[in-house]
Design a protein around this motif. Structure first.
Motif, PDB file in Angstrom:
ATOM      1  N   LEU A   7       1.325  -9.498  46.800  1.00  0.00           N
ATOM      2  CA  LEU A   7       1.314  -9.110  48.288  1.00  0.00           C
ATOM      3  C   LEU A   7       2.854  -9.170  48.545  1.00  0.00           C
ATOM      4  N   ARG A   8       3.676 -10.260  48.182  1.00  0.00           N
ATOM      5  CA  ARG A   8       4.917 -10.276  48.407  1.00  0.00           C
ATOM      6  C   ARG A   8       5.707  -9.302  47.600  1.00  0.00           C
ATOM      7  N   SER A   9       5.289  -8.604  46.563  1.00  0.00           N
ATOM      8  CA  SER A   9       5.964  -7.414  45.844  1.00  0.00           C
ATOM      9  C   SER A   9       5.448  -6.355  46.540  1.00  0.00           C
ATOM     10  N   PHE A  10       4.370  -6.014  47.050  1.00  0.00           N
ATOM     11  CA  PHE A  10       4.019  -4.864  47.944  1.00  0.00           C
ATOM     12  C   PHE A  10       4.736  -4.885  48.944  1.00  0.00           C
ATOM     13  N   SER A  11       4.774  -6.040  49.831  1.00  0.00           N
ATOM     14  CA  SER A  11       5.688  -5.710  50.996  1.00  0.00           C
ATOM     15  C   SER A  11       6.969  -5.622  50.832  1.00  0.00           C
ATOM     16  N   ALA A  12       7.793  -5.974  49.703  1.00  0.00           N
ATOM     17  CA  ALA A  12       9.013  -5.841  49.660  1.00  0.00           C
ATOM     18  C   ALA A  12       9.464  -4.284  49.219  1.00  0.00           C
ATOM     19  N   LEU A  13       8.328  -3.877  48.340  1.00  0.00           N
ATOM     20  CA  LEU A  13       8.486  -2.203  48.012  1.00  0.00           C
ATOM     21  C   LEU A  13       8.233  -1.599  49.226  1.00  0.00           C
ATOM     22  N   ALA A  14       7.329  -1.880  49.978  1.00  0.00           N
ATOM     23  CA  ALA A  14       6.841  -1.034  51.205  1.00  0.00           C
ATOM     24  C   ALA A  14       8.377  -1.041  52.086  1.00  0.00           C
ATOM     25  N   ALA A  15       8.908  -1.995  52.286  1.00  0.00           N
ATOM     26  CA  ALA A  15      10.219  -2.251  52.850  1.00  0.00           C
ATOM     27  C   ALA A  15      11.492  -1.544  52.417  1.00  0.00           C
ATOM     28  N   GLU A  16      11.518  -1.553  51.067  1.00  0.00           N
ATOM     29  CA  GLU A  16      12.898  -1.452  50.399  1.00  0.00           C
ATOM     30  C   GLU A  16      12.764   0.151  50.100  1.00  0.00           C
ATOM     31  N   GLY A  17      11.641   0.677  49.690  1.00  0.00           N
ATOM     32  CA  GLY A  17      11.253   2.125  49.189  1.00  0.00           C
ATOM     33  C   GLY A  17      11.625   2.259  47.811  1.00  0.00           C
ATOM     34  N   SER A  18      11.924   1.266  47.023  1.00  0.00           N
ATOM     35  CA  SER A  18      12.228   1.491  45.601  1.00  0.00           C
ATOM     36  C   SER A  18      12.053   0.211  44.853  1.00  0.00           C
ATOM     37  N   PHE A  19      11.553   0.367  43.332  1.00  0.00           N
ATOM     38  CA  PHE A  19      11.120  -0.828  42.651  1.00  0.00           C
ATOM     39  C   PHE A  19      12.608  -1.549  42.335  1.00  0.00           C
ATOM     40  N   THR A  20      13.559  -0.933  42.254  1.00  0.00           N
ATOM     41  CA  THR A  20      14.661  -1.500  41.931  1.00  0.00           C
ATOM     42  C   THR A  20      15.294  -2.474  43.144  1.00  0.00           C
ATOM     43  N   ARG A  21      15.230  -2.092  44.291  1.00  0.00           N
ATOM     44  CA  ARG A  21      15.369  -2.837  45.481  1.00  0.00           C
ATOM     45  C   ARG A  21      14.731  -3.835  45.851  1.00  0.00           C
ATOM     46  N   ALA A  22      13.299  -3.505  45.576  1.00  0.00           N
ATOM     47  CA  ALA A  22      12.525  -4.606  45.931  1.00  0.00           C
ATOM     48  C   ALA A  22      12.442  -5.851  44.777  1.00  0.00           C
ATOM     49  N   ILE A  40      -2.701  -4.883  41.992  1.00  0.00           N
ATOM     50  CA  ILE A  40      -3.210  -4.480  43.643  1.00  0.00           C
ATOM     51  C   ILE A  40      -3.960  -3.286  43.507  1.00  0.00           C
ATOM     52  N   GLU A  41      -3.382  -2.393  42.765  1.00  0.00           N
ATOM     53  CA  GLU A  41      -4.045  -0.889  42.597  1.00  0.00           C
ATOM     54  C   GLU A  41      -5.270  -0.970  42.026  1.00  0.00           C
ATOM     55  N   GLN A  62      -1.333   1.896  53.778  1.00  0.00           N
ATOM     56  CA  GLN A  62      -1.067   1.415  55.405  1.00  0.00           C
ATOM     57  C   GLN A  62      -2.067   0.417  55.639  1.00  0.00           C
ATOM     58  N   ALA A  63      -3.199   0.250  55.211  1.00  0.00           N
ATOM     59  CA  ALA A  63      -4.155  -0.563  55.793  1.00  0.00           C
ATOM     60  C   ALA A  63      -3.781  -2.095  54.880  1.00  0.00           C
ATOM     61  N   LEU A  64      -3.212  -1.894  53.758  1.00  0.00           N
ATOM     62  CA  LEU A  64      -2.415  -3.310  53.080  1.00  0.00           C
ATOM     63  C   LEU A  64      -1.383  -3.793  53.876  1.00  0.00           C
ATOM     64  N   GLN A  65      -0.637  -2.838  54.594  1.00  0.00           N
ATOM     65  CA  GLN A  65       0.403  -3.012  55.000  1.00  0.00           C
ATOM     66  C   GLN A  65       0.156  -3.789  56.490  1.00  0.00           C
ATOM     67  N   ALA A  66      -0.955  -3.483  56.972  1.00  0.00           N
ATOM     68  CA  ALA A  66      -1.388  -4.100  58.261  1.00  0.00           C
ATOM     69  C   ALA A  66      -2.046  -5.461  57.937  1.00  0.00           C
ATOM     70  N   TYR A  67      -2.657  -5.434  56.859  1.00  0.00           N
ATOM     71  CA  TYR A  67      -3.409  -6.676  56.459  1.00  0.00           C
ATOM     72  C   TYR A  67      -2.049  -7.930  56.191  1.00  0.00           C
ATOM     73  N   CYS A  68      -0.992  -7.339  55.533  1.00  0.00           N
ATOM     74  CA  CYS A  68      -0.032  -8.379  55.126  1.00  0.00           C
ATOM     75  C   CYS A  68       0.521  -8.784  56.564  1.00  0.00           C
ATOM     76  N   GLU A  69       0.683  -8.047  57.476  1.00  0.00           N
ATOM     77  CA  GLU A  69       1.464  -8.243  58.960  1.00  0.00           C
ATOM     78  C   GLU A  69       0.554  -9.340  59.497  1.00  0.00           C
TER      79      GLU A  69
END
Length: 291
Positions: A7-22, A40-41, A62-69
């Motif tokens: 979930l931390r990796s998912f949240s970082a990727l959702a926030a950063e927008g790229s695998f490298t930055r995440a 996860i997938e 989007q549902a998973l992002q809401a769950y993380c929040e």
């Protein structure tokens, strides 16, 4: 079961927008982040659409992002409750309608001044926004004039307030027809307050539907200014009327016929108020009762 690391990796990727930055933000390799997303997938289906310039969340994402929040908010609540053993320190956030805040905010400042380490954040808002802010965890607690029927909220009696019909001091206003002629000075809670008072004071009348609106302001401290200038009448709580700087320019119509209503304190039902917030509530009760 979704691993917290995934979930931390998912949240970082959702926030950063790229695998490298995440990966950089987590101090992991891109391969590790990719592996977490695949895990996860495998359980919930595709959560990202890969595009040349980044990633985009799918509906499942989007549902998973809401769950993380939600998990993050629950973690903050846990930390707050576990820290209660210390003392009356930290932030207490409260949201109230403007009319209530006129009497409570100065008392909140007194409480903060007398309690080292306590930080009080107060915000004025219409009642609908008060409910939403508490439900969204943007405020520890709020005050409303209606008892909400939402199982997510804990509700307790806070105090009583008297609603008053305020008219210009020099105007010849005695009955319903005079109010219609004068017009109504509205404010964010004005329609609801006036409807409650007028329906009891003048049974059988249509209420505000028959009265033109002759002004509006969202500043509670300025509501009575147009009334004082003879531009209309308004309905507001007694403590808000008493705070007006020019009492000689207004009068209360039917001062012995005010409508007394109960105010309710609300907070999320899933957890108790932090001890510092409960201290603030108890002190407010004591000081309001002493007025």
């Amino acid at each position: 079961m979704l691993s917290p690391a995934w979930l931390r990796s998912f949240s970082a990727l959702a926030a950063e927008g790229s695998f490298t930055r995440a990966a950089d933000s987590l101090a992991l390799t891109q391969a590790a982040v990719s592996q977490h997303i695949r895990q996860i997938e495998a359980q919930v289906g595709p959560v990202f659409i890969r595009r040349p310039r980044g990633v985009e969340l799918t509906p499942a994402g989007q549902a998973l992002q809401a769950y993380c929040e939600e998990v993050e908010r629950a973690g903050r609540c846990l930390a707050s409750r576990l820290s209660d053993a210390d003392a009356l320190q930290g932030i207490v956030s409260m949201i109230t309608p403007g009319s209530v805040g006129l009497s409570t905010y100065p008392k909140l400042l007194d409480i903060q001044s007398e309690t080292p380490g306590l930080v009080i954040r107060h915000r004025f808002a219409p009642e609908d926004d008060v409910l939403k802010a508490v439900l969204d965890n943007r405020a520890d607690m709020g005050i409303v004039s209606h008892h909400p029927q939402d199982e997510r909220l804990a509700v307790e009696r806070f105090c009583e307030e008297a609603l008053e019909l305020v008219v210009p001091a020099g105007a010849d206003v005695e009955g319903w027809d005079d109010l219609v002629r004068l017009g109504f000075i509205d404010h964010p809670d004005g329609h609801a307050m006036a409807t409650r008072l007028l329906s009891r004071r003048y049974p059988g009348k249509r209420g505000l539907a028959d009265i033109p609106v002759s002004g509006f302001t969202n500043q509670i401290g300025l509501i009575l200014e147009p009334v004082a200038r003879g531009l209309g009448f308004s309905v507001m709580p007694r403590h808000a009327r008493r705070a007006f700087a020019r009492p000689e320019a207004i009068r209360v119509l039917g001062a012995d016929q005010s409508v007394v209503e109960t105010l309710w304190l609300i907070h999320r039902a899933e957890w108790d108020l932090p001890r510092r917030a409960r201290h603030v509530v108890d002190e407010l009760h004591r000081r309001l009762a002493a007025d």
